[in-house]
Design a protein around this motif. Structure first.
Motif, mmCIF file in Angstrom:
data_model
loop_
_atom_site.group_PDB
_atom_site.id
_atom_site.type_symbol
_atom_site.label_atom_id
_atom_site.label_comp_id
_atom_site.label_asym_id
_atom_site.label_seq_id
_atom_site.Cartn_x
_atom_site.Cartn_y
_atom_site.Cartn_z
ATOM 1 N N SER A 148 0.830 -1.214 0.000
ATOM 2 C CA SER A 148 0.000 0.000 0.000
ATOM 3 C C SER A 148 0.863 1.262 0.000
ATOM 4 C CB SER A 148 -0.929 0.026 1.213
ATOM 5 O OG SER A 148 -1.814 -1.055 1.169
ATOM 6 N N LYS A 183 1.078 3.959 -3.049
ATOM 7 C CA LYS A 183 0.766 5.372 -2.785
ATOM 8 C C LYS A 183 1.898 6.277 -3.262
ATOM 9 C CE LYS A 183 -0.856 8.478 0.806
ATOM 10 N NZ LYS A 183 -1.202 8.669 2.201
ATOM 11 N N THR A 217 -2.624 1.914 -8.050
ATOM 12 C CA THR A 217 -3.349 1.000 -7.162
ATOM 13 C C THR A 217 -2.448 -0.173 -6.767
ATOM 14 O OG1 THR A 217 -4.202 -0.394 -8.939
ATOM 15 C CG2 THR A 217 -5.529 1.551 -8.325
ATOM 16 N N VAL A 218 -2.805 -0.822 -5.678
ATOM 17 C CA VAL A 218 -2.067 -2.022 -5.251
ATOM 18 C C VAL A 218 -2.188 -3.095 -6.333
ATOM 19 C CG1 VAL A 218 -1.930 -3.865 -3.528
ATOM 20 C CG2 VAL A 218 -2.279 -1.507 -2.792
#
Length: 146
Positions: free
Chosen positions: A54, A58, A63-64
């Motif tokens: 995560s 970020k 997105t993951v």
């Protein structure tokens, strides 16, 4: 050519050229199995104990799920390893291997040379002005919605 035209020309050329130039400088024979994108993921993982998925996503503004595909590749190429958190098994931590750390330092060295090439020609009082201008540009891109 007025200041606006000059700045526009420089920015357009920088954006058009920098990605390709960085790839030529960073993706050497030793790191031919990596892409520029891989190098930036390695940079986001960082040194030391690494980061969780995560946090890395970020940092990269993705997105993951998007990160997972690239991370699978880096793990398969032995640049990074995954391990689950002992406290919370849902959390996957990523750490660079020795090979990954070598790629990290190689990429960081390119960035160091790039910054030095700019700063070495400036007077002491010009550096804060350049920093402010670049930060303003960064803030523009960060908030630009088209």
């Amino acid at each position: 050519m007025d200041a606006y035209e000059s700045i526009n020309k420089i920015l357009v050329h920088l954006f058009n050229d920098i990605w390709g130039l960085e790839e030529k400088a960073v993706i050497t024979e030793e790191f031919k199995d990596l892409t520029n994108n891989d190098m930036h993921i390695i940079e986001a993982v960082g040194l030391g104990d690494g980061n969780n998925m995560s946090t890395i996503a970020k940092k990269l503004g993705i997105t993951v799920g998007s990160l997972t595909t690239s991370m699978n590749s880096l793990v398969n190429k032995k640049y990074a390893v995954r391990h689950r958190s002992e406290e919370d098994r849902r959390i996957v931590n990523i750490k660079l291997t020795e090979k990954g750390e070598k790629a990290y330092h190689h990429h960081a060295n390119f960035h160091k040379k790039m910054v030095e090439a700019v700063v070495e020609t400036l007077d002491e009082e010009e550096i804060p002005v350049l920093t402010k201008a670049l930060d303003n540009l960064y803030q523009f891109f960060k908030t630009y919605n088209g």
